[in-house]
Design an enzyme around this catalytic site. Sequence first.
Site: not given
Ligand code: ACO
Length: 197
Positions: A103, A109-110, A113-114, A118, A142, A147, A152
Amino acid sequence: MAVPTTLMDIQNSENFRTNEEPKFRSRVNKIKVGRIDLGEVTPHNIKLLRRLNQVIFPVSYNDKFYKDVLEAGELAKLAYYNDIVVGAVCCRYDTSDNSRRLYIMTLGCLAPYRRLGIGSQMVEHVLKIAELDDALDSIFLHVQVNNDGAIDFYKKFGFEIVETKEHYYKRIEPADAHVLQKTLKKGRKSQKSGEDQ
Ligand code: ACO
């Protein structure tokens, strides 16, 4: 701007304050991407994990969460971008529903830095753990129904929405959560050893 060196510097830095996500990161920017590392969660950096989670997630996690994380070994990792802590993943095993599942409690990530890979590195770490454990049926988590970015993101790794739970969250809106799940293939180890022969 001075380079942050202490925990307090890091917590007070712009990275922790801005919640602005890069709208578009060009190919050129990605080529210039820095070094991404995953590191252990220890009693020395657990406060940083707490602070990260407060900034990244709308939900707050209690002391038991952090106590358990300290015992989680490889299931909890901090993510570093050029040696600065910018994200974290925390998982646990779940044995409800007569199955053994992994789970993902938190992965984030901040905002500045998205879209640098990462999050992907953290998911790949989780997938690697799952790959090595033949007793695991699936990985799940979940996510708030609105979101879209995270949905995605997880879909890219083969997760699917398998259920939607109404009123899952108590203090945030929307309160509904999707359950995202990735089913793991049976007999992964034996398949692998078969391939190696
Ligand atoms: N919209 C659409 N596609 C996305 C997005 C977005 N906002 N973010 C990532 N992706 C997809 C894209 O295809 C991306 O590839 P690309 O950048 O070449 O287009 C691919 O995923 C890989 O992205 P990463 O750079 O590896 O992802 P990132 O480091 O930005 O982390 C995360 C993604 C963790 C969802 C980040 O946006 C985040 O920290 N969000 C806030 C916290 C959160 O919502 N966490 C997840 C839900 S809770 C849980 O996991 C239990």
